[in-house]
Write an enzyme that holds these catalytic residues in place. Structure first.
Site: not given
Ligand code: 2AM
Length: 178
Positions: A43, A125
């Site tokens: 996603h 992304h």
């Molecule tokens: P990602 O897209 O870079 O993998 C669910 O966990 C989503 O939230 C994931 O897609 C993840 O990023 C994002 N996510 C998880 N922890 C995060 C954080 N501390 N800050 C920003 N995005 C986060």
């Protein structure tokens, strides 16, 4: 749970690929990374909210239900990598202004619900894999075309061996999303 025993959910707003885009993302993940994320988990995160209680969830849903944003198409044609966490991701060399506008609206409307926009710039992304130690960076990939017609609120749920993402609610783009 917090000190009052309330269950908190780990929430985020995202773009959720339709089956064909998901299939192509999974193909790219297999091609470019040694240990791709599970296909159903692919996603694009728009806003990460973190752990939120029921009251906050109500606020969040009400806050975004008034969003008016345009549908848009995005072409994923760029393979990127981020250092420490070893995130291998797929992005775009041309970010649609409507995508930035949607994220801007979300960030603004969510602030009364206790959300603080991140200081770092939003880089759209799709994470393909994590802990990738051999970065691959490539521009000009054959693009994956994604027609974005909605955004979703999703919950990250811990399951045996990892996480599973569940869509809680969807909002269409380009029409009254009430
Ligand atoms: P990602 O897209 O870079 O993998 C669910 O966990 C989503 O939230 C994931 O897609 C993840 O990023 C994002 N996510 C998880 N922890 C995060 C954080 N501390 N800050 C920003 N995005 C986060």
């Amino acid at each position: 749970m917090n000190e009052t025993g309330e269950r908190k959910r780990r929430l985020f707003f995202a773009l959720w690929p339709d089956p064909e885009v998901r299939r192509r993302l999974a193909e790219a993940a297999r091609r470019w990374t040694p240990h791709p994320l599970a296909t159903p988990n692919l996603h694009m995160t728009l806003v990460f909210l973190g752990a939120r209680g029921e009251e906050e969830l109500r606020c969040i849903i009400e806050a975004v239900s008034g969003i008016r944003a345009e549908p848009f198409d995005i072409e994923l044609d760029y393979l990127g990598h981020w250092g420490r966490a070893g995130i291998q991701w797929l992005g775009s060399s041309r970010i649609p202004p409507a995508l930035n506008a949607l994220v801007g609206q979300l960030q603004q409307r969510l602030q009364p619900c206790g959300y603080e926009p991140e200081k770092r710039r939003f880089v759209p992304h799709v994470t393909l894999a994590r802990k990738v130690r051999k970065p691959r960076i490539k521009a000009g990939l054959e693009p994956i075309r994604w027609s974005v017609r909605e955004f979703v609120l999703a919950e990250s749920v811990s399951v045996e061996g990892g996480v599973s993402y569940q869509v809680l609610q969807r909002w269409p783009l380009g029409e009254a999303s009430l």
